[in-house]
Every structure is written in C-alpha cells, then in structure tokens.
Write a protein that holds these residues in place. Structure first.
Motif, PDB file in Angstrom:
ATOM      1  N   ALA A   1      21.664  11.768  12.416  1.00  0.00           N
ATOM      2  CA  ALA A   1      21.164  12.573  11.293  1.00  0.00           C
ATOM      3  C   ALA A   1      20.948  11.688  10.063  1.00  0.00           C
ATOM      4  CB  ALA A   1      22.141  13.702  10.986  1.00  0.00           C
ATOM      5  N   GLU A   2      21.880  10.779   9.833  1.00  0.00           N
ATOM      6  CA  GLU A   2      21.747   9.880   8.671  1.00  0.00           C
ATOM      7  C   GLU A   2      20.532   8.974   8.801  1.00  0.00           C
ATOM      8  OE1 GLU A   2      26.002   8.677   6.626  1.00  0.00           O
ATOM      9  OE2 GLU A   2      25.342   7.569   8.379  1.00  0.00           O
ATOM     10  N   GLN A   3      20.355   8.416   9.995  1.00  0.00           N
ATOM     11  CA  GLN A   3      19.194   7.551  10.224  1.00  0.00           C
ATOM     12  C   GLN A   3      17.903   8.336   9.995  1.00  0.00           C
ATOM     13  OE1 GLN A   3      20.200   6.327  14.298  1.00  0.00           O
ATOM     14  NE2 GLN A   3      19.945   4.183  13.724  1.00  0.00           N
ATOM     15  N   GLN A   4      17.865   9.546  10.533  1.00  0.00           N
ATOM     16  CA  GLN A   4      16.651  10.357  10.444  1.00  0.00           C
ATOM     17  C   GLN A   4      16.330  10.677   8.984  1.00  0.00           C
ATOM     18  OE1 GLN A   4      14.494  11.199  13.110  1.00  0.00           O
ATOM     19  NE2 GLN A   4      13.288  11.513  11.235  1.00  0.00           N
ATOM     20  N   ALA A   5      17.385  11.032   8.239  1.00  0.00           N
ATOM     21  CA  ALA A   5      17.163  11.369   6.837  1.00  0.00           C
ATOM     22  C   ALA A   5      16.632  10.149   6.078  1.00  0.00           C
ATOM     23  CB  ALA A   5      18.467  11.863   6.209  1.00  0.00           C
ATOM     24  N   ALA A   6      17.234   8.987   6.363  1.00  0.00           N
ATOM     25  CA  ALA A   6      16.803   7.764   5.684  1.00  0.00           C
ATOM     26  C   ALA A   6      15.361   7.445   6.053  1.00  0.00           C
ATOM     27  CB  ALA A   6      17.720   6.603   6.070  1.00  0.00           C
ATOM     28  N   LEU A   7      15.051   7.547   7.325  1.00  0.00           N
ATOM     29  CA  LEU A   7      13.700   7.207   7.784  1.00  0.00           C
ATOM     30  C   LEU A   7      12.664   8.138   7.155  1.00  0.00           C
ATOM     31  CD1 LEU A   7      11.911   5.485   9.650  1.00  0.00           C
ATOM     32  CD2 LEU A   7      12.252   7.222  11.421  1.00  0.00           C
ATOM     33  N   THR A   8      12.964   9.428   7.127  1.00  0.00           N
ATOM     34  CA  THR A   8      12.017  10.386   6.561  1.00  0.00           C
ATOM     35  C   THR A   8      11.719  10.043   5.108  1.00  0.00           C
ATOM     36  OG1 THR A   8      13.009  12.036   7.999  1.00  0.00           O
ATOM     37  CG2 THR A   8      11.563  12.844   6.260  1.00  0.00           C
ATOM     38  N   ARG A   9      12.781   9.713   4.390  1.00  0.00           N
ATOM     39  CA  ARG A   9      12.589   9.380   2.986  1.00  0.00           C
ATOM     40  C   ARG A   9      11.728   8.140   2.819  1.00  0.00           C
ATOM     41  NH1 ARG A   9      18.221   9.901  -0.086  1.00  0.00           N
ATOM     42  NH2 ARG A   9      17.436   8.936  -1.988  1.00  0.00           N
ATOM     43  N   LEU A  10      12.001   7.145   3.669  1.00  0.00           N
ATOM     44  CA  LEU A  10      11.270   5.882   3.538  1.00  0.00           C
ATOM     45  C   LEU A  10       9.806   6.053   3.941  1.00  0.00           C
ATOM     46  CD1 LEU A  10      14.058   3.488   4.849  1.00  0.00           C
ATOM     47  CD2 LEU A  10      13.131   3.585   2.529  1.00  0.00           C
ATOM     48  N   ILE A  11       9.564   6.799   4.996  1.00  0.00           N
ATOM     49  CA  ILE A  11       8.174   7.003   5.423  1.00  0.00           C
ATOM     50  C   ILE A  11       7.407   7.742   4.330  1.00  0.00           C
ATOM     51  CG2 ILE A  11       6.724   8.293   7.051  1.00  0.00           C
ATOM     52  CD1 ILE A  11       8.578   7.436   9.266  1.00  0.00           C
ATOM     53  N   ASP A  12       8.078   8.684   3.719  1.00  0.00           N
ATOM     54  CA  ASP A  12       7.455   9.424   2.631  1.00  0.00           C
ATOM     55  C   ASP A  12       7.115   8.474   1.472  1.00  0.00           C
ATOM     56  OD1 ASP A  12       6.776  11.710   0.980  1.00  0.00           O
ATOM     57  OD2 ASP A  12       8.639  11.205  -0.079  1.00  0.00           O
ATOM     58  N   ARG A  13       8.036   7.582   1.163  1.00  0.00           N
ATOM     59  CA  ARG A  13       7.793   6.604   0.101  1.00  0.00           C
ATOM     60  C   ARG A  13       6.603   5.722   0.431  1.00  0.00           C
ATOM     61  NH1 ARG A  13       9.175   7.439  -4.869  1.00  0.00           N
ATOM     62  NH2 ARG A  13      11.304   8.208  -5.002  1.00  0.00           N
ATOM     63  N   ALA A  14       6.589   5.228   1.687  1.00  0.00           N
ATOM     64  CA  ALA A  14       5.522   4.300   2.093  1.00  0.00           C
ATOM     65  C   ALA A  14       4.164   4.983   2.003  1.00  0.00           C
ATOM     66  CB  ALA A  14       5.779   3.796   3.509  1.00  0.00           C
ATOM     67  N   ALA A  15       4.151   6.282   2.270  1.00  0.00           N
ATOM     68  CA  ALA A  15       2.877   7.005   2.293  1.00  0.00           C
ATOM     69  C   ALA A  15       2.277   7.126   0.902  1.00  0.00           C
ATOM     70  CB  ALA A  15       3.086   8.389   2.898  1.00  0.00           C
ATOM     71  N   ARG A  16       3.077   6.868  -0.134  1.00  0.00           N
ATOM     72  CA  ARG A  16       2.534   7.007  -1.492  1.00  0.00           C
ATOM     73  C   ARG A  16       1.734   5.800  -1.938  1.00  0.00           C
ATOM     74  NH1 ARG A  16       7.556   9.758  -4.760  1.00  0.00           N
ATOM     75  NH2 ARG A  16       8.305  10.998  -3.016  1.00  0.00           N
ATOM     76  N   HIS A  17       1.747   4.733  -1.134  1.00  0.00           N
ATOM     77  CA  HIS A  17       0.965   3.536  -1.455  1.00  0.00           C
ATOM     78  C   HIS A  17       1.225   3.059  -2.880  1.00  0.00           C
ATOM     79  CE1 HIS A  17      -2.003   3.600   2.023  1.00  0.00           C
ATOM     80  NE2 HIS A  17      -1.157   4.574   2.243  1.00  0.00           N
ATOM     81  N   ALA A  18       2.466   3.029  -3.265  1.00  0.00           N
ATOM     82  CA  ALA A  18       2.783   2.543  -4.604  1.00  0.00           C
ATOM     83  C   ALA A  18       4.069   1.731  -4.511  1.00  0.00           C
ATOM     84  CB  ALA A  18       2.984   3.716  -5.564  1.00  0.00           C
ATOM     85  N   TYR A  19       4.223   0.815  -5.464  1.00  0.00           N
ATOM     86  CA  TYR A  19       5.416  -0.023  -5.454  1.00  0.00           C
ATOM     87  C   TYR A  19       6.674   0.819  -5.606  1.00  0.00           C
ATOM     88  CZ  TYR A  19       9.207  -2.661  -7.495  1.00  0.00           C
ATOM     89  OH  TYR A  19      10.437  -3.158  -7.770  1.00  0.00           O
ATOM     90  N   HIS A  20       7.681   0.479  -4.809  1.00  0.00           N
ATOM     91  CA  HIS A  20       8.953   1.175  -4.894  1.00  0.00           C
ATOM     92  C   HIS A  20      10.004   0.326  -4.194  1.00  0.00           C
ATOM     93  CE1 HIS A  20      11.587   4.687  -5.204  1.00  0.00           C
ATOM     94  NE2 HIS A  20      12.029   4.361  -4.004  1.00  0.00           N
ATOM     95  N   THR A  21      11.211   0.219  -4.770  1.00  0.00           N
ATOM     96  CA  THR A  21      12.289  -0.519  -4.101  1.00  0.00           C
ATOM     97  C   THR A  21      13.388   0.444  -3.683  1.00  0.00           C
ATOM     98  OG1 THR A  21      11.896  -2.458  -5.482  1.00  0.00           O
ATOM     99  CG2 THR A  21      13.965  -2.401  -4.284  1.00  0.00           C
ATOM    100  N   THR A  22      13.759   0.371  -2.403  1.00  0.00           N
ATOM    101  CA  THR A  22      14.879   1.156  -1.905  1.00  0.00           C
ATOM    102  C   THR A  22      15.944   0.211  -1.384  1.00  0.00           C
ATOM    103  OG1 THR A  22      13.450   2.987  -1.247  1.00  0.00           O
ATOM    104  CG2 THR A  22      15.620   2.880  -0.224  1.00  0.00           C
ATOM    105  N   LEU A  23      17.175   0.447  -1.794  1.00  0.00           N
ATOM    106  CA  LEU A  23      18.299  -0.304  -1.237  1.00  0.00           C
ATOM    107  C   LEU A  23      18.895   0.537  -0.117  1.00  0.00           C
ATOM    108  CD1 LEU A  23      20.360  -2.628  -1.240  1.00  0.00           C
ATOM    109  CD2 LEU A  23      21.643  -1.386  -2.991  1.00  0.00           C
TER     110      LEU A  23
END
Ligand code: ADP
Ligand code: ZN
Length: 814
Positions: free
Chosen positions: A282-304
């Motif tokens: 569940a944790e992996q899935q939540a993290a992945l969903t968030r990151l894919i959503d970020r990547a889809a915005r085509h804008a600079y962003h840093t996630t730790l």
C-alpha cells in the motif's frame, strides 16, 4: 568582427574569445572548434556567442578585441554537446569556482578532443652542424638525423630539460617545431555481420550445399537480423564457408557499427531475478501514484523518497521510469557506484532492453564513447549512471532519480568538485523535470529541505511483505576487553551468532571500514611509529603483500624487520583492518567459506561483481569487507550482519563523522533479514552511548536527524549555513599557514558582514603527498557572495590560486 566564447580543457581558465573568419558560418553553442592557444592548437567547445549582457564570467586576462585570434576550424555543424548540457557545465564552473573548460571536459565523452602535438624535425643546417655540437644539443640532433619526425614528448622522455634545448635549436634554425593534429579518427568500432540475401531465403533444395554451408544457412534463417562473424565462428562456421556462400549470392557480409556492450560478460547476479508482477505494498502504491502524478505535470519538482532499507524503492523507480518513458520523455537514474551494485543496472536493463545506456568510470574508453554517442543519437530512453552521468546528453528529460542520494561518492573530490545530486537538481529545474532523491538515510541537507518545504517528502516506513527490520544488538567492547583481554577482535556474541548461521546454512556479512592487517607499526624500544614519508599518517600493514602502505598517497615499503630509528628488533603491530578480521574468522571457523571485499581484493575490473555473484549463489558463507559491502545489496539469505568497530569513523575531525557513521550502520544493518528469515545485526563499539550508534541500532532516522541538526545549528555547519573549505598547499608548514593567513585577511574586510572566516589552521591531514596544508573555513548564509569574495582575493595572486583548493559545499573537510 564576429566573436565567440570558447571553453578549452585547461584547468582554471575561463571562457576565451576568438573571432570567426569570413566564410565560416557561425558555429552553434556546443559545437567543437579548433583554436590556437599559445603555441598549441586545441579543441574547444563554443559556450556562447557573446552578447552585451553575457552570463559568463569574463576572465581578467581577456585580450582587447584587436588581439582576438581567429578559430582554426569549426568541427561540427550541429552542437556536439547539447546546449542545455553546455549551460549546466557553465553553472558548475560558476558555482564550484572552477574553470569552464574543466566543467565542460567532465561532460565530454572520450576521444572528442583533438589536440595538436609538438613535433621536431631537423633542418639541412642542423644536419650540417651535427658533428660540431656537443651535449644535449648533439643528442637531439642525432635523434632527428635522417629526417625523422619526433614528438617533443618522446624527446623529453629521453633527456630532461629538453624544452630549453629545443627552443635554442629552433632559434638557431637547426630544427623546426611543427604542430600537427592528432586524434581525429572516428573511434566507433565496426563489425562484420552475415545476413541471408533474398535468394538465400528461398528454397535451396536444388543446390548442392555442403554440410557446413547448410548449417550456416539454417543459423541465418533463424536470425533475420544477421549474425556477427564472431558468433558464426563460435558455431564452428569458418569465414571461408561464408565467403563461398557469399560468392553464390546466398549470403551478404555487411559492415555495421558494433556497440561495445558494457553488460556483456558482466558476471553480475542473475539479469533479473525479481519475481514478475509484484503486487506493490500500500505504501509503495501510494508513493508511486503521487510520483506519477507529479511527473505528468511536466514541471520541475523535487521529491525526497525516504524509505527504510528493504522497503522496495527500486520497484517504484522502475514503474515510475516506465510511465515517464511512455510519455515520450527520457529518464536518468543515478546510482553511487555501479561496480558495487551491478544488480540495479541489470534490473533496468532487463526491463528496458536495448533502450538503456550505462555510464560509469569502470567502462573502457571505447565503451564510454559508444554509450555516449548512442544517447546523443537518441537511441536510448533511460541512462543508468554514476556521478558524471548527470551530464549525459539525454534529450527531453522527464525524470531524474538519484538513488542513495546521501552517498558521498556523488561528490567529486577533484576539480570540478561538484556534487552529482545537486547538479541533477539544477538540471531537472532547467529541463522542467521531476527529480526523486531516494534513501533510507537521507543527507541532512535533503531532509532539511524536505522539512522546510522546499522538497516534497514521501516516506516508506515498512519493509515489503511486512518483513521486520533487523534486530540490532550493541556489544560494549570495553566489557569484552575487561573479560578477555585487549586483543579481542570478534566478541563472544558475534562468534556465537556466526556459528549458528554456519550450522543453519545462512549467510553473514562482517563489516569493518578499514583495510589492511594492522594499522600501526610501533617500536617497543624507542616508541617510534612507521609513518608515511609524504603524508602525516602512519602506514598500514598489508600482510599478504608483505608491505606497509599509505592509504592516502599509496606510498609503500617492505615490512621492516627492525626499527628505522633505533634499529631495535622489537617491532609490534597494533590495530587491525579487514585483512586481519578475515584471518580471525578463518581461524575461528576453518570450515567456513570466507571472502573479503575491499579495495585490496577487488582491484581488477569485474572482480567485485564476480565475488558478489558467488555470494548471491550461496557459494560463500561469510563476506568480510569495508563500506563496499554495505551498499544497496539485496541478498535474501543474509540473516546476520556483524560490525567490528562501529566507531572507526567517529574519531575523525569532520563535522559529518556522526552522519556518516549513522548512515553506514543503518545501511549495513539493512542488509540483514531481507528474505524469508528474520535478520539480526551485532554492532561492536567502544562508545555504545554515542547518539549515532544508538539511533542507528534502533534505525530511528528522525531521532538521529533531530539530534544531529541541533549540533549543526549550534556549531554553524551545513545544512544550517553554507560552507566553503579552502585548503592552501605549500612546501613548508609555515608557508602554507602564511599564505592561508593572507587569504583570511583578504576576506576579513570591512563590509564583509554576514560571513565568518575561520582559520588559518593546519588541515587535519596536515601533510599530504609531500605538501603541507593549511585550512580556512568560510561560513555564512550568502554562498555566492562568499565565493565571489574568495575569488577576488585569489585573482590577485595567480601563483597562490594554483595551490589553493576551493571546495564549495564540501563532503569531507580533511
Ligand atoms: P530498498 O532499495 O528500498 O532497500 P529494494 O528495492 O532492494 O529495497 O527491494 C527489496 C526487495 O523486495 C527486492 O528483492 C525486491 O524485488 C522486493 N520487492 C519490492 N517490492 C516488493 C513487493 N511489493 N512485494 C514483494 N517483494 C517486493
Ligand atoms: Zn602517504
């Protein structure tokens, strides 16, 4: 007059101005040009067509326009380096205070520089004078007689002080010196490939083919892309057979560019041993969903991405990379040291196949050349690489992942002293890309940025499959010494635990972050210790090699039998390193299969991958090693990790000592219990109460962070302040201190509020490679102003500048 700014690979030089002669079109930024520099001709990279408000630092030595020399030639019609990589290199030169040429050189593939070579040729007058000359002049003329053309470098190898002699001879017109170019060859390798022709693909029943010929046709039918002649030879098809088939018109032999494949023959673990189609936690899935959503915005962003060891970060990177690739953008995955973790590269290779390139310093020049050009041609979607891959010419970058972002090997410890992670962030910002920093033990810098909201924080608190974290036990070595004497290396607890693993056929890893057999040779008669003649450290005993070696300059000498000072025969060896630990374990468990991984045992290319693969296959019971074995590995049968002296790194005069210790212990403990069986770690230390050891034993990152940040804030160290470490090298200690003092005074001027200058003081490594070293720290909030002030002081003293190391955001301050 049209002028351009050019970076040439000469340390410390800023961009140089050249004119573009009429008839040559303006070269693009990033193109290579040949330019005169002094008596040489060199390759440079066009960094900019100067505009009135040029961004580039202008060197003081910039000649007035009338002296501007024209470029000799323009080598590329298109940019050789992509313009965004040129800009990145310019940023590096500026931020880390090095020459732009050094930064550009870091971004360049091998064999891209063409250089002139100075060569000497004898004149008729020289032939006539030969017998009348004496000494070195005569020697040179003799080497050249008969019209031989020799490089000055080759002549210099024959006799010293040759350059003065040559210019004398040239002035007297007895020789001429020329500057032909070398190195222009295309370095691609080609290979010959056999393919079936249309005729060969038809029914050949009517033709009387020999058995070999038939076999060759069958092989090629199964391989529509063709087969290299080498592969045919492996199948016992000689070249002659193919020749005859080619004359019959059935087979064609083509020449193709052969890419040297760095994966080929790599004895890494299985290419992809992971189970297919894992269900994410569940944790992996939540993290992945968030990151894919970020990547889809085509804008600079840093996630730790802060995920405990074994939380399955690699799986997240993989799926995220796939999503970004499907959106048509490129991916860069940075890892600390590929040689140490060949598994990561293999996983991505298995998932992305041919569209992956790999870049690291262990590759041959040829391999690096091929990989770089494949990326540049757009044949690659994903690059896996170490520090320098941050400059890879990837087009349309959508994602950068920096795995193990805390790792010290991201920082280059020679000029340009850049931090790969930080440059990656700058690149992501320019590209409008998502950047993910991943670690179980984030650097104080990154976590601080996450806390302040500059980065987004995503946390994975649990291991996959609900596996427990390793159970860590601390052994107080003071109690062991009291009970069993000061010679104890392996505690009773660790010995029992290892014995149990051997019985149960499980595996163990034993860490000691110090190489060699003994750390000091000491004379009991006069008290002298064996020191490096070049550095202020004692020599380490390497028993297998029977030598005493300096770990800083690599000086070595045979092990002495008597004291060099008093000639007494009472030499004693103190301290211990991995070589000794290995010997102890072998003596303790003669039946165990033991191997050691450190820089002494894995010098050879591929040696570490081979050793790790043997361990992964269960052919070894115990792996002893330095921090090399603590990194990223995933060995499911390891249920015990032993740490011999957890405090090795704590005695060092470096503000990151506690952080590094915490990271090393947490990471190595994280190698235990990654499979079905629960894991244990045993940590031996003299300082069981030190906070880095206490928090690591509970794998409590947040607690460590809070305590460490408190210390950094109180002592004014990063991440609470910016730091520039300045080291001045000189022949004498006093000279180093005086020069450093001069720099410090130059910085302590009125109006320099907001920064603190500490020192000069002798550097912790007061002598290194024969040079004395003094140190200054510059601390403050305004990094740019600090660097600018320092460079202004140094510009006034070019001789001193050459002897001064400027380290912006240092990882180590020794
Ligand atoms: P980390 O880098 O976070 O320490 P890894 O990415 O190496 O962890 O993953 C540890 C192991 O768990 C690997 O063998 C990986 O294949 C496996 N793994 C990852 N995700 C899952 C999952 N959802 N279910 C089961 N196993 C997983
Ligand atoms: Zn030395």
């Amino acid at each position: 007059m049209r002028t351009i700014a050019v970076a040439v690979p000469v340390p410390g030089l800023g961009p140089l101005t050249y004119s573009v002669p009429d008839g040559i079109p303006d070269p693009a930024a990033g193109a290579r040009v040949l330019v005169p520099l002094g008596k040489r001709t060199m390759t440079g990279i066009v960094v900019q067509l100067p505009t009135p408000n040029s961004q580039l630092p202008t060197p003081n030595s910039q000649p007035p326009t009338s002296d501007v020399k024209p470029v000799v030639d323009v080598l590329d019609a298109e940019p050789f380096l992509p313009p965004d990589v040129v800009d990145l290199a310019a940023w590096v030169a500026d931020y880390y205070a090095c020459g732009i040429g050094e930064a550009i050189a870091t971004a360049m593939p091998p064999r891209a520089w063409i250089e002139s070579e100075r060569r000497a040729r004898i004149t008729d007058a020289g032939e006539a004078r030969l017998l009348a000359e004496r000494g070195p002049r005569r020697q040179v003329l003799e080497s050249l007689t008969g019209g031989r053309l020799m490089s000055v470098a080759a002549l210099a190898r024959k006799s010293r002080g040759i350059r003065g002699v040559l210019s004398g001879l040239e002035a007297d017109r007895l020789i001429t010196l020329t500057h032909p170019l070398k190195g222009a060859a295309d370095a691609s390798r080609t290979m010959r490939v056999a393919v079936l022709t249309a005729q060969g693909g038809e029914d050949l029943a009517g033709m009387k083919l020999g058995a070999r010929q038939q076999q060759a046709i069958d092989l090629l039918r199964a391989a529509p892309e063709g087969l290299p002649l080498g592969a045919m030879a492996d199948e016992d098809i000689p070249a002659g057979t193919l020749d005859r088939l080619s004359k019959l018109g059935l087979v064609a032999i083509e020449r193709r560019r052969a890419e040297r494949d760095p994966f080929e023959g790599a004895a890494g673990p299985d290419r992809d041993a992971r189970p297919k189609d894992l269900t994410l936690t569940a944790e992996q899935q939540a993290a992945l969903t968030r990151l894919i959503d970020r990547a889809a915005r085509h804008a600079y962003h840093t996630t730790l991405l802060h995920g405990v060891t074994g939380s399955g970060k690699t799986e997240i990177y993989l799926r995220l990379a796939r999503a970004v690739r499907e959106s048509g953008r490129g991916v860069l995955l940075m890892v600390p040291e590929i040689a140490l973790t060949p598994a990561a590269a293999s996983i991505f290779r298995a998932a992305f196949g041919e569209r992956v390139a790999i870049q690291h310093s262990g590759l041959s020049d040829g391999e690096r050349y091929d990989q770089w050009h494949r990326i540049r041609r757009g044949e690659v979607d994903l690059v896996v690489g170490t520090r320098s891959s941050v400059f890879a010419p990837i087009a349309n970058l959508g994602l950068i992942v920096v795995d193990e972002e805390h790792d010290g090997s991201y920082k280059q410890e020679e000029s340009p002293r850049y931090h790969g992670r930080d440059v990656a962030i700058v690149r992501a910002r320019a590209a409008g890309a998502l950047i993910v920093l991943g670690s179980a033990t984030p650097s104080l810098e990154s976590y601080h940025n996450a806390q302040s909201g500059r980065y987004e924080l995503v946390t994975l608190r649990r291991r996959v499959r609900d596996r427990p974290m390793a159970d860590v036990r601390i052994v107080d070595m003071k109690a062991e010494y009291a009970a069993d004497g000061p010679g104890v290396i392996i505690s009773g607890a660790l010995r029992e635990a290892m014995s149990a693993r051997l019985v149960r056929r499980e595996q163990a890893i034993v860490l000691l972050n110090r190489r060699g057999f003994a750390t000091v040779v000491f004379c009991r008669q006069c008290g002298d210790t064996l020191e490096c003649p070049n550095c202020s450290v004692s020599l380490t005993v390497h028993r297998a090699a029977a030598r005493a070696r300096c770990h800083y300059c690599n000086h070595s000498s045979p092990l002495p039998k008597v004291c060099g000072k008093c000639a007494g025969p009472y030499l004693e060896q103190l301290g211990f390193g991995t070589e000794r630990v290995e010997a102890e374990i072998r003596a303790m468990f003669p039946q165990a299969r033991v191997a050691r991984v450190d820089r002494d045992t894995v010098r050879r290319r591929g040696a570490i991958a081979a050793l790790l693969a043997r361990f992964a296959r269960g052919e070894l019971d115990v792996l002893v090693g330095t921090q090399m074995i603590a990194k990223g590995h995933d060995f499911p049968s390891v249920t015990l990790v032993g740490v011999i002296s957890a405090d090795v790194g704590l005695g060092v005069a470096d503000f990151r000592a506690a952080e590094r210790t915490f990271q090393l212990l947490t990471q190595v403990a994280g190698r235990s219990g990654r499979g079905e069986m629960a894991g244990e770690a045993i940590v031996q230390t003299l300082y069981p109460d030190h906070y880095s050891i206490r928090h690591a034993s509970r794998q409590d990152y947040e607690a460590f962070y809070a305590e460490e940040l408190h210390f950094r804030r109180a002592m004014h160290y990063p991440p609470c302040t910016a730091l520039i470490n300045v080291i001045v090298k000189a022949r004498t200690r006093q000279g180093a201190m005086e020069d450093a003092g001069g720099i410090a005074r130059g910085l302590r001027v009125p109006g320099a509020a907001g920064r603190k200058v500490l020192g000069p003081a002798p550097a912790p490594l007061g002598r290194l490679k024969g040079e004395h070293r003094a140190q200054i720290f510059i601390k403050g909030a305004q990094r740019n102003a600090m660097r600018k002030a320092l460079l202004e002081v140094l510009e006034a003293r070019p001789d001193l500048k050459r002897r001064t190391i400027v380290d912006v955001d240092p990882m180590s301050v020794l």
